[in-house]
Design a protein around this motif. Sequence first.
Motif, PDB file in Angstrom:
ATOM      1  N   ASP A 165     -16.767 -11.679  -6.412  1.00 51.69           N
ATOM      2  CA  ASP A 165     -16.751 -10.311  -5.913  1.00 51.69           C
ATOM      3  C   ASP A 165     -15.634 -10.121  -4.890  1.00 51.69           C
ATOM      4  OD1 ASP A 165     -18.095  -8.129  -6.669  1.00 51.69           O
ATOM      5  OD2 ASP A 165     -19.549  -8.171  -5.026  1.00 51.69           O
ATOM      6  N   GLU A 166     -15.395 -11.185  -4.110  1.00 51.06           N
ATOM      7  CA  GLU A 166     -14.376 -11.111  -3.062  1.00 51.06           C
ATOM      8  C   GLU A 166     -13.029 -10.680  -3.632  1.00 51.06           C
ATOM      9  OE1 GLU A 166     -16.558 -13.486  -3.356  1.00 51.06           O
ATOM     10  OE2 GLU A 166     -17.265 -14.233  -1.427  1.00 51.06           O
ATOM     11  N   LEU A 167     -12.686 -11.201  -4.819  1.00 48.87           N
ATOM     12  CA  LEU A 167     -11.375 -10.885  -5.383  1.00 48.87           C
ATOM     13  C   LEU A 167     -11.286  -9.410  -5.742  1.00 48.87           C
ATOM     14  CD1 LEU A 167     -10.453 -13.882  -7.680  1.00 48.87           C
ATOM     15  CD2 LEU A 167      -9.595 -13.298  -5.420  1.00 48.87           C
ATOM     16  N   VAL A 169     -13.028  -6.964  -4.389  1.00 46.38           N
ATOM     17  CA  VAL A 169     -12.972  -6.186  -3.154  1.00 46.38           C
ATOM     18  C   VAL A 169     -11.581  -6.274  -2.552  1.00 46.38           C
ATOM     19  CG1 VAL A 169     -13.846  -6.054  -0.806  1.00 46.38           C
ATOM     20  CG2 VAL A 169     -15.423  -6.433  -2.692  1.00 46.38           C
ATOM     21  N   LYS A 170     -11.037  -7.493  -2.553  1.00 44.57           N
ATOM     22  CA  LYS A 170      -9.693  -7.687  -2.004  1.00 44.57           C
ATOM     23  C   LYS A 170      -8.687  -6.790  -2.724  1.00 44.57           C
ATOM     24  CE  LYS A 170      -6.610 -10.040   0.355  1.00 44.57           C
ATOM     25  NZ  LYS A 170      -6.585 -10.842   1.566  1.00 44.57           N
ATOM     26  N   ALA A 171      -8.763  -6.785  -4.051  1.00 47.31           N
ATOM     27  CA  ALA A 171      -7.841  -5.944  -4.815  1.00 47.31           C
ATOM     28  C   ALA A 171      -8.002  -4.480  -4.437  1.00 47.31           C
ATOM     29  CB  ALA A 171      -8.078  -6.137  -6.310  1.00 47.31           C
ATOM     30  N   GLN A 172      -9.243  -4.061  -4.205  1.00 45.82           N
ATOM     31  CA  GLN A 172      -9.454  -2.662  -3.824  1.00 45.82           C
ATOM     32  C   GLN A 172      -8.832  -2.372  -2.468  1.00 45.82           C
ATOM     33  OE1 GLN A 172     -13.471  -0.989  -4.583  1.00 45.82           O
ATOM     34  NE2 GLN A 172     -13.909  -3.006  -5.403  1.00 45.82           N
ATOM     35  N   THR A 173      -8.946  -3.330  -1.529  1.00 43.30           N
ATOM     36  CA  THR A 173      -8.354  -3.082  -0.211  1.00 43.30           C
ATOM     37  C   THR A 173      -6.829  -3.076  -0.291  1.00 43.30           C
ATOM     38  OG1 THR A 173      -8.266  -5.406   0.409  1.00 43.30           O
ATOM     39  CG2 THR A 173     -10.275  -4.220   0.943  1.00 43.30           C
ATOM     40  N   LEU A 174      -6.276  -3.631  -1.378  1.00 43.20           N
ATOM     41  CA  LEU A 174      -4.826  -3.552  -1.556  1.00 43.20           C
ATOM     42  C   LEU A 174      -4.457  -2.301  -2.347  1.00 43.20           C
ATOM     43  CD1 LEU A 174      -4.061  -7.314  -2.308  1.00 43.20           C
ATOM     44  CD2 LEU A 174      -3.984  -6.115  -0.127  1.00 43.20           C
ATOM     45  N   GLY A 175      -5.421  -1.432  -2.582  1.00 44.91           N
ATOM     46  CA  GLY A 175      -5.126  -0.138  -3.190  1.00 44.91           C
ATOM     47  C   GLY A 175      -5.136  -0.130  -4.704  1.00 44.91           C
ATOM     48  N   ALA A 176      -5.678  -1.176  -5.333  1.00 43.12           N
ATOM     49  CA  ALA A 176      -5.642  -1.239  -6.793  1.00 43.12           C
ATOM     50  C   ALA A 176      -6.658  -0.279  -7.404  1.00 43.12           C
ATOM     51  CB  ALA A 176      -5.928  -2.664  -7.262  1.00 43.12           C
ATOM     52  N   VAL A 180      -5.622  -1.097 -12.666  1.00 38.91           N
ATOM     53  CA  VAL A 180      -4.789  -2.197 -12.164  1.00 38.91           C
ATOM     54  C   VAL A 180      -5.641  -3.452 -11.967  1.00 38.91           C
ATOM     55  CG1 VAL A 180      -3.442  -2.997 -10.194  1.00 38.91           C
ATOM     56  CG2 VAL A 180      -3.033  -0.728 -11.138  1.00 38.91           C
ATOM     57  N   VAL A 185      -5.818  -8.311 -12.266  1.00 38.40           N
ATOM     58  CA  VAL A 185      -6.724  -9.274 -11.639  1.00 38.40           C
ATOM     59  C   VAL A 185      -7.650  -9.904 -12.683  1.00 38.40           C
ATOM     60  CG1 VAL A 185      -8.490  -9.618  -9.885  1.00 38.40           C
ATOM     61  CG2 VAL A 185      -6.637  -8.011  -9.473  1.00 38.40           C
TER      62      VAL A 185
ATOM     63  N   GLY B  72     -10.703   0.595   0.505  1.00 43.97           N
ATOM     64  CA  GLY B  72      -9.418   1.218   0.236  1.00 43.97           C
ATOM     65  C   GLY B  72      -8.310   0.603   1.075  1.00 43.97           C
ATOM     66  N   LEU B  73      -7.139   1.242   0.972  1.00 44.94           N
ATOM     67  CA  LEU B  73      -5.941   0.696   1.589  1.00 44.94           C
ATOM     68  C   LEU B  73      -6.010   0.616   3.116  1.00 44.94           C
ATOM     69  CD1 LEU B  73      -2.867   2.150  -0.294  1.00 44.94           C
ATOM     70  CD2 LEU B  73      -3.284  -0.224   0.298  1.00 44.94           C
ATOM     71  N   ARG B  75      -8.333  -0.451   4.927  1.00 42.29           N
ATOM     72  CA  ARG B  75      -9.060  -1.628   5.396  1.00 42.29           C
ATOM     73  C   ARG B  75      -8.518  -2.864   4.701  1.00 42.29           C
ATOM     74  NH1 ARG B  75     -12.166   3.044   5.276  1.00 42.29           N
ATOM     75  NH2 ARG B  75     -14.233   2.962   6.238  1.00 42.29           N
ATOM     76  N   PHE B  79     -11.713 -13.061   3.410  1.00 37.17           N
ATOM     77  CA  PHE B  79     -13.008 -13.726   3.334  1.00 37.17           C
ATOM     78  C   PHE B  79     -12.843 -15.209   3.632  1.00 37.17           C
ATOM     79  CE2 PHE B  79     -13.359 -10.127   0.381  1.00 37.17           C
ATOM     80  CZ  PHE B  79     -14.451  -9.486   0.926  1.00 37.17           C
ATOM     81  N   PHE B  85      -5.457 -14.449  -4.998  1.00 38.73           N
ATOM     82  CA  PHE B  85      -5.583 -14.437  -6.451  1.00 38.73           C
ATOM     83  C   PHE B  85      -5.112 -15.769  -7.006  1.00 38.73           C
ATOM     84  CE2 PHE B  85      -4.795  -9.928  -5.284  1.00 38.73           C
ATOM     85  CZ  PHE B  85      -6.080  -9.501  -5.529  1.00 38.73           C
ATOM     86  N   HIS B  87      -4.437 -16.771  -9.913  1.00 40.04           N
ATOM     87  CA  HIS B  87      -3.525 -16.771 -11.051  1.00 40.04           C
ATOM     88  C   HIS B  87      -2.128 -16.304 -10.681  1.00 40.04           C
ATOM     89  CE1 HIS B  87      -5.170 -12.760 -10.696  1.00 40.04           C
ATOM     90  NE2 HIS B  87      -4.132 -12.314 -11.347  1.00 40.04           N
ATOM     91  N   LEU B 100      -0.118  -3.728  -5.892  1.00 41.76           N
ATOM     92  CA  LEU B 100      -1.339  -3.401  -6.646  1.00 41.76           C
ATOM     93  C   LEU B 100      -1.669  -1.919  -6.584  1.00 41.76           C
ATOM     94  CD1 LEU B 100      -3.890  -6.306  -6.196  1.00 41.76           C
ATOM     95  CD2 LEU B 100      -2.338  -5.815  -8.053  1.00 41.76           C
ATOM     96  N   ARG B 101      -1.148  -1.212  -5.579  1.00 40.94           N
ATOM     97  CA  ARG B 101      -1.475   0.212  -5.463  1.00 40.94           C
ATOM     98  C   ARG B 101      -0.683   1.038  -6.465  1.00 40.94           C
ATOM     99  NH1 ARG B 101       1.069   0.581   0.484  1.00 40.94           N
ATOM    100  NH2 ARG B 101       0.070  -1.448   0.474  1.00 40.94           N
TER     101      ARG B 101
END
Lengths: 270, 255
Positions: A165-167, A169-176, A180, A185, B72-73, B75, B79, B85, B87, B100-101
């Motif tokens: 889940d962390e990944l 959430v992380k992607a979402q915080t990077l605006g994905a 995307v 991801v 969102g962006l 925040r 962890f 990532f 990969h 990624l945005r």
Amino acid sequence: MRLINLKPGRPFAVFLMLLPFALVFLAYAIGSDIRLSANPQDKLLPAPSKVWETMVRLVSEGDRRTGRILFWHDTWASLKRLGLGIAISASVGLVAGLLIGLLPLVRSFLAQFVAVLSMIPPLALLPILFIVFGLGELSKVVLIVVGTLPFLIRDLSQRVIELPDELLVKAQTLGASSWVIAIRVALPQIMPRLIQSVRLSLGPAWLFLIAAEAIASDLGLGYRIFLVRRYLAMDVIFTYVIWITILAFLIDWSLRAASRKFYPWAQEGL
Amino acid sequence: MSFVTVTDVFQSYGARPIIERVNVTVDEGEFISIVGASGCGKSTFLRLLLAQEIPTRGSVSIAGAPPATEPGLDRGVVFQRYSVFPHMTVRDNIVAGESLRRGWGRFFGAGAKAARARADDTLARCGLDHVADQYPATLSGGMQQRLAIGQALAARPRVLLLDEPFGALDPGTRLSMHDFLTELRAETSMTVFMVTHDLHEAFKLGDRVLVFDKPRWDPHDPNAYGATITYDFDARNGGIPFQSLKENTHVLQAN
């Protein structure tokens, strides 16, 4: 020294690896010899030399009527069906797995449906496929798809759900966006799993291919085996079975090599 | 004007209250450490700040914006594990912080080149430039966390949330990560929330230390009540108050 700590050296490991093959061959040769010495006309266990001669004849000499080397035509026909079926299964399975794994809405909509579908024995559907799609190529490819797709969808969607889940959430915080996250991801991370699942599906895929060819076909590895069965042509059957085994092994090996080459970060379990 | 405003937040999972009546305001640029026993809602509070979860009551607002419904962006997050990532190469992980945005999640052409150059700058600052082409799995735990922080900062968030970021690191690596984080803060003056189990770390890095605990405790039903902020320490000057002539502290003030 404990047995669990006893490790073979490299040459001994190779010897051990080859030993079961040699033993099986030896057992066959002895059995064949015993039977042939009792009855030279025995067809059940032809001598290894005879199998070898048949092999050479099959791969090099053309059919007396048409001049085609049936062995290669059979191989090509079977591989085409298998490849097409697996390719369709893999691509549909990948997309469906991503959708089910990533989108709770689609998961609620489809996950249980696929779980139920996967319980249908594909071979029981074969008559329906022959009736609906005719006896041509289509029904055979569809059988392979029907047989492997539910497993692929379930396996891949499970892999997507298992992504930490962390990944996500992380992607979402990077605006994905969802799109995307799917392509950047989730997709790359389940590609090695897709290859692994396809490797696991190849066994059933061969099974369905040979079953379909055995029932209605005029070309193909499975068709040929079931055709020559009528003449007790064990040498031909052996040749084809060995060839199918080699093909399956090569496909499996190349998929594994591809996975290692393209996804070096996914080391575990490959 | 406070930057992060948490107003009367309750969160329960089913019938089980986790945190209740949390009120706190944080100014821009403050470093907030959050400590407390296990199961006292620290991580839940961080997830609420992250908008990964929506509180059952109350609201969390950052920079006066309406309460967010999904991460969102604005925040950024790191962890304890799974923060980078696996990969993508180390460099691509940093680039991902910016790319990624975008519509396809990546840069093309000249944009890609410029992004890679910026990523290399970030990597140099994180001390990771020598492993730019490796995959995260080959890095040590400390390097992975540096990478995760660098990646989060590449997206330029308003608030950085750290969930036990150094929990899995050995003591030496932890100390160098403290220096790294302190340096980054001096450069960016970002608002940071950090959940930690390490009290020393909390007071060393934080401007304020929030303690989560259960003010009410039913011995027959330990899950009956949720946790809330029971202490709000001023952690500047090593946690010792009244070190300056004119004390400027939020402690002992009514909420």
